[in-house]
Design an enzyme around this catalytic site. Structure first.
Site, PDB file in Angstrom:
ATOM      1  N   LYS A 113       0.638  -0.994  -0.114  1.00  0.00           N
ATOM      2  CA  LYS A 113      -0.098  -0.038  -0.060  1.00  0.00           C
ATOM      3  C   LYS A 113       0.901   1.226  -0.088  1.00  0.00           C
ATOM      4  O   LYS A 113       0.364   2.312  -0.004  1.00  0.00           O
ATOM      5  CB  LYS A 113      -0.928   0.042   1.191  1.00  0.00           C
ATOM      6  N   ARG A 157     -12.663  -6.273  12.784  1.00  0.00           N
ATOM      7  CA  ARG A 157     -12.713  -5.749  11.090  1.00  0.00           C
ATOM      8  C   ARG A 157     -14.109  -6.274  10.913  1.00  0.00           C
ATOM      9  O   ARG A 157     -14.426  -7.294  11.083  1.00  0.00           O
ATOM     10  CB  ARG A 157     -11.781  -5.920  10.328  1.00  0.00           C
TER      11      ARG A 157
END
Length: 274
Positions: free
Chosen positions: A59, A264
């Site tokens: 990322k 999450r």
């Protein structure tokens, strides 16, 4: 958070705009986003350098420069890098402006200020925190079903959490993990080591298809993400399970469910994913 397809799209949209551009000056409006070195040194060392190319690792966006330095950008949750022609007014939450020779600029905008910029010697980039521990790239041709099987072997954590672990596989986040597990027909709660050879091969293929689709659609714009030209992506229009709790499964019609895994939100079909 921008994931692999979003950062790859930013890289591809910025490359033709930035390659061979000279950085005339750098203005830092919020010093907290500069991770290293100190903001004054950061600005001074960047001034006068030529941008020679861009790469992505997980990322992270790597901006290669003339001389011995490389600019590393981690967008985190809400960071944006936008190329702007001329002297357009600064958008809210603009923290760094790289003014380029001839008038355009590259602007780092981040509502939540979690993003970080590093200026590092090229020889030291791979030793930066975060980068030094990254796992393999899931779109690397060398990352085949055997490589994935080696990562999953012996791991009792849910497969979803293993896919999110950047030390094991680089670049995958919450959205694409949900989508690739649905595409592979695998329950995100299953222990990673419980997948058989056929399921591992199916997951490897799904990973590639889902990530390549995300790139082809220029990323997923649900909240903050835009590409390097300031345009939203369209992959949110093609999501099968993420953010669709209670809606019919596109494959079997069963209502999609959401659970929490490792803090999450995780979206899946209780019938199709086993």
């Amino acid at each position: 958070m921008p994931e692999l397809p979003e950062v790859e799209t930013i890289k591809r949209t910025l490359t033709p705009c930035l390659r061979e551009q000279k950085i005339a000056r750098v203005e830092v409006y919020h010093p907290g986003v500069i991770a290293a070195p100190d903001p004054e040194t950061f600005s001074r060392l960047l001034a006068g350098r030529i941008i020679t190319g861009l790469d992505r690792r997980g990322k992270y966006l790597l901006v290669h420069l003339s001389g011995e330095y490389c600019l590393v950008v981690h967008l985190r949750m809400t960071g944006r890098l936008v190329f702007t022609e001329g002297a357009a007014p600064l958008a809210p939450h603009t923290h760094v402006v790289f003014s380029l020779a001839g008038g355009p600029s590259l602007r780092f905008v981040d509502t939540r200020r979690f993003g970080r910029l590093y200026l590092a010697a090229k020889a030291e980039v791979e030793t930066l925190p975060g980068l030094r521990d990254l796992g393999p790239e899931p779109l690397d041709p060398a990352f085949d079903a055997l490589a994935l099987a080696a990562i999953l072997a012996g791991r009792r954590r849910p497969i979803k959490q293993v896919l999110l672990d950047q030390r094991l596989v680089a670049g995958i986040g919450n959205i694409y993990a949900d989508e690739m597990l649905f595409a592979a027909g695998i329950d995100p709660r299953r222990p990673a080591a419980s997948l058989n050879h056929e399921e591992v091969a199916r997951l490897r293929g799904a990973m590639q298809r889902v990530l390549e689709q995300g790139i082809a659609n220029r990323g997923t714009s649900i909240r903050d993400y835009v590409d390097g030209s300031g345009r939203q992506g369209s992959n949110q229009e093609h999501l099968q399970v993420y953010g669709r709790t209670g809606r019919p499964c596109p494959r079997c019609g069963q209502p999609l469910e959401r659970v929490r895994l490792g803090g999450r939100s995780t979206h899946f079909c209780p019938r199709c994913q086993v």
